[in-house]
Scaffold this motif. Structure first.
Motif, PDB file in Angstrom:
ATOM      1  N   ILE A 113       0.826  -1.206   0.000  1.00 28.91           N
ATOM      2  CA  ILE A 113       0.000   0.000   0.000  1.00 28.91           C
ATOM      3  C   ILE A 113       0.863   1.259   0.000  1.00 28.91           C
ATOM      4  CG2 ILE A 113      -0.243   0.035   2.512  1.00 28.91           C
ATOM      5  CD1 ILE A 113      -2.820   1.157  -0.150  1.00 28.91           C
ATOM      6  N   HIS A 114       2.050   1.209   0.584  1.00 29.62           N
ATOM      7  CA  HIS A 114       2.963   2.359   0.528  1.00 29.62           C
ATOM      8  C   HIS A 114       3.374   2.648  -0.915  1.00 29.62           C
ATOM      9  CE1 HIS A 114       3.401   1.103   4.758  1.00 29.62           C
ATOM     10  NE2 HIS A 114       3.831   2.326   5.022  1.00 29.62           N
ATOM     11  N   TYR A 115       3.641   1.583  -1.677  1.00 31.51           N
ATOM     12  CA  TYR A 115       4.045   1.768  -3.075  1.00 31.51           C
ATOM     13  C   TYR A 115       2.881   2.229  -3.940  1.00 31.51           C
ATOM     14  CZ  TYR A 115       8.594  -0.222  -2.035  1.00 31.51           C
ATOM     15  OH  TYR A 115       9.854  -0.425  -1.520  1.00 31.51           O
ATOM     16  N   VAL A 116       1.702   1.751  -3.645  1.00 31.91           N
ATOM     17  CA  VAL A 116       0.526   2.244  -4.367  1.00 31.91           C
ATOM     18  C   VAL A 116       0.372   3.743  -4.143  1.00 31.91           C
ATOM     19  CG1 VAL A 116      -2.002   2.190  -4.458  1.00 31.91           C
ATOM     20  CG2 VAL A 116      -0.715   0.049  -4.387  1.00 31.91           C
ATOM     21  N   ALA A 117       0.510   4.162  -2.898  1.00 26.95           N
ATOM     22  CA  ALA A 117       0.344   5.577  -2.555  1.00 26.95           C
ATOM     23  C   ALA A 117       1.372   6.458  -3.254  1.00 26.95           C
ATOM     24  CB  ALA A 117       0.452   5.757  -1.041  1.00 26.95           C
ATOM     25  N   GLU A 118       2.578   5.955  -3.430  1.00 27.21           N
ATOM     26  CA  GLU A 118       3.647   6.783  -3.986  1.00 27.21           C
ATOM     27  C   GLU A 118       3.767   6.711  -5.508  1.00 27.21           C
ATOM     28  OE1 GLU A 118       8.428   7.701  -3.252  1.00 27.21           O
ATOM     29  OE2 GLU A 118       7.400   6.132  -2.100  1.00 27.21           O
ATOM     30  N   PHE A 119       3.534   5.527  -6.077  1.00 31.79           N
ATOM     31  CA  PHE A 119       3.871   5.344  -7.492  1.00 31.79           C
ATOM     32  C   PHE A 119       2.710   5.011  -8.423  1.00 31.79           C
ATOM     33  CE2 PHE A 119       7.857   4.250  -5.236  1.00 31.79           C
ATOM     34  CZ  PHE A 119       8.725   5.150  -5.867  1.00 31.79           C
ATOM     35  N   TYR A 120       1.577   4.575  -7.894  1.00 31.77           N
ATOM     36  CA  TYR A 120       0.557   4.020  -8.791  1.00 31.77           C
ATOM     37  C   TYR A 120       0.107   5.025  -9.848  1.00 31.77           C
ATOM     38  CZ  TYR A 120      -2.970   0.730 -10.306  1.00 31.77           C
ATOM     39  OH  TYR A 120      -3.692  -0.160 -11.066  1.00 31.77           O
TER      40      TYR A 120
ATOM     41  N   SER B 219      -1.916  -2.796   7.350  1.00 36.70           N
ATOM     42  CA  SER B 219      -0.765  -2.164   6.712  1.00 36.70           C
ATOM     43  C   SER B 219      -1.007  -0.681   6.435  1.00 36.70           C
ATOM     44  CB  SER B 219      -0.424  -2.882   5.403  1.00 36.70           C
ATOM     45  OG  SER B 219      -1.479  -2.784   4.462  1.00 36.70           O
ATOM     46  N   PHE B 220      -2.259  -0.244   6.459  1.00 42.38           N
ATOM     47  CA  PHE B 220      -2.572   1.163   6.222  1.00 42.38           C
ATOM     48  C   PHE B 220      -2.124   2.034   7.399  1.00 42.38           C
ATOM     49  CE2 PHE B 220      -4.961  -0.968   3.102  1.00 42.38           C
ATOM     50  CZ  PHE B 220      -5.457  -0.069   2.174  1.00 42.38           C
ATOM     51  N   ASN B 221      -1.847   1.416   8.543  1.00 38.11           N
ATOM     52  CA  ASN B 221      -1.405   2.159   9.719  1.00 38.11           C
ATOM     53  C   ASN B 221       0.102   2.068   9.964  1.00 38.11           C
ATOM     54  OD1 ASN B 221      -3.703   3.423  11.006  1.00 38.11           O
ATOM     55  ND2 ASN B 221      -4.501   1.357  11.349  1.00 38.11           N
ATOM     56  N   LEU B 222       0.800   1.302   9.149  1.00 42.91           N
ATOM     57  CA  LEU B 222       2.232   1.113   9.367  1.00 42.91           C
ATOM     58  C   LEU B 222       3.052   2.240   8.742  1.00 42.91           C
ATOM     59  CD1 LEU B 222       2.721  -2.705   8.749  1.00 42.91           C
ATOM     60  CD2 LEU B 222       3.246  -1.474  10.851  1.00 42.91           C
TER      61      LEU B 222
ATOM     62  N   PRO C 112       1.095   5.221   4.677  1.00 39.90           N
ATOM     63  CA  PRO C 112       0.575   5.344   3.313  1.00 39.90           C
ATOM     64  C   PRO C 112      -0.268   6.595   3.063  1.00 39.90           C
ATOM     65  CG  PRO C 112       0.368   3.088   4.077  1.00 39.90           C
ATOM     66  CD  PRO C 112       0.792   3.899   5.257  1.00 39.90           C
ATOM     67  N   ILE C 113      -1.015   7.042   4.061  1.00 38.89           N
ATOM     68  CA  ILE C 113      -1.867   8.215   3.873  1.00 38.89           C
ATOM     69  C   ILE C 113      -1.020   9.466   3.676  1.00 38.89           C
ATOM     70  CG2 ILE C 113      -3.681   9.636   4.915  1.00 38.89           C
ATOM     71  CD1 ILE C 113      -4.505   7.069   6.483  1.00 38.89           C
ATOM     72  N   GLU C 114       0.014   9.621   4.464  1.00 40.71           N
ATOM     73  CA  GLU C 114       0.908  10.761   4.310  1.00 40.71           C
ATOM     74  C   GLU C 114       1.598  10.735   2.942  1.00 40.71           C
ATOM     75  OE1 GLU C 114       2.320  11.371   8.946  1.00 40.71           O
ATOM     76  OE2 GLU C 114       3.188   9.755   7.770  1.00 40.71           O
ATOM     77  N   ILE C 115       2.006   9.548   2.516  1.00 41.76           N
ATOM     78  CA  ILE C 115       2.660   9.412   1.213  1.00 41.76           C
ATOM     79  C   ILE C 115       1.690   9.780   0.089  1.00 41.76           C
ATOM     80  CG2 ILE C 115       3.700   7.778  -0.395  1.00 41.76           C
ATOM     81  CD1 ILE C 115       4.766   6.250   2.052  1.00 41.76           C
ATOM     82  N   ALA C 116       0.451   9.319   0.205  1.00 42.81           N
ATOM     83  CA  ALA C 116      -0.556   9.615  -0.816  1.00 42.81           C
ATOM     84  C   ALA C 116      -0.812  11.119  -0.924  1.00 42.81           C
ATOM     85  CB  ALA C 116      -1.849   8.877  -0.502  1.00 42.81           C
ATOM     86  N   ILE C 117      -0.901  11.772   0.206  1.00 47.79           N
ATOM     87  CA  ILE C 117      -1.132  13.227   0.204  1.00 47.79           C
ATOM     88  C   ILE C 117       0.048  13.957  -0.428  1.00 47.79           C
ATOM     89  CG2 ILE C 117      -1.395  15.251   1.699  1.00 47.79           C
ATOM     90  CD1 ILE C 117      -2.983  13.447   3.628  1.00 47.79           C
TER      91      ILE C 117
END
Length: 279
Positions: free
Chosen positions: A141-148, A180-183, A191-196
């Motif tokens: 989910i971290h990679y989705v947030a950053e690169f998708y 994993s959304f909270n890690l 992941p939320i911070e990365i997505a923003i």
């Protein structure tokens, strides 16, 4: 004729027993599976994987790509579902093996914007990997947030947006690994911070926020009201333990434990980045 020629492209070159045997094989004869994947010749790849024996296929001329990472390599080039299926059947060890950066296939699929059907297939082959951190503490989910949104391919015959694809992929990871959304990764970003930071669409961010919020509430209830820091520490520790377990082939159906263990010591780097209002 075309089919026979395509299969011949993948077969390992055999020296001719003639006076010209010292001559190097032709470019066509030396075409490897990795080369055809890199050029996205999916027809030839499919034909070879379904019609050629292991002994006749040369995976990579230099040996950098092998039976353990050929699927990772194909996912970088947005391999379609039927090719991913064939690779998994031919080289099943790829699903459980990390590459040299510690990424499993699910991480690579997330980073290189695999379409939802491919992501669903990869998750089904190794559900535990959906919430497993890599060497940098990043889950898929971290990679989705950053690169998708950066790597997503737009097809002319599809009337959907990148955000629509991303929503479907986030939903799949929500079902497979909501914790994993909270890690946080090694840079202390969730992941939320990365997505923003990467200007991800608001619909995707809201779904991620709701997933993180709901799972956090469930952990608190399961832990009978233990402190935030305790829950966070156990969440992080469980993820690391799950990675070790997964890579040692002691598979589990879930990566992060649902009921955290109470541990009053230590501090956690995990911090909240969502509220009821923002969700």
């Amino acid at each position: 004729m075309k089919q026979a020629k395509s299969i011949a492209m993948f077969k390992k070159a055999k020296p001719k027993r003639t006076a010209e045997s010292h001559q190097p094989p032709s470019t066509e004869a030396r075409t490897s599976l990795s080369n055809l994947i890199a050029t996205k010749n999916w027809y030839a790849v499919s034909l070879a994987l379904s019609s050629t024996s292991d002994e006749e296929i040369e995976i990579d001329a230099n040996g950098a790509i092998n039976q353990d990472n050929i699927l990772h390599f194909a996912l970088r080039f947005h391999a379609p579902l039927h090719v991913v299926d064939l690779l998994c059947n031919r080289y099943p060890q790829c699903v459980n093996k990390p590459d040299n950066t510690g990424k499993l296939c699910t991480h690579v699929a997330a980073k290189y914007s695999a379409l939802p059907d491919v992501m669903a297939f990869i998750i089904s082959k190794n559900p535990a990997a959906a919430g497993c951190p890599d060497n940098h503490g990043k889950c898929p989910i971290h990679y989705v947030a950053e690169f998708y949104s950066k790597h997503c391919i737009r097809y002319e015959d599809r009337y959907v947006t990148t955000e629509d694809f991303m929503l479907q992929v986030v939903r799949l990871l929500k079902q497979a690994a909501p914790q994993s959304f909270n890690l946080e990764d090694e840079d202390e970003r969730n992941p939320i911070e990365i997505a923003i930071d990467n200007d991800v669409g608001i619909r995707v961010i809201k779904m991620m926020q709701r997933t993180a919020r709901d799972d956090w509430r469930e952990m608190k209830q399961s832990g009978q009201g233990v402190k935030h820091e305790v829950l966070a520490k156990n969440l992080e520790r469980s993820a690391k333990e799950a990675r070790v377990s997964l890579l040692s082939n002691d598979r589990r159906n879930t990566v992060i434990q649902r009921i955290p263990r109470v541990d009053e010591g230590g501090n956690s780097s995990l911090k909240r980045s969502f509220t009821a209002k923002s969700a």
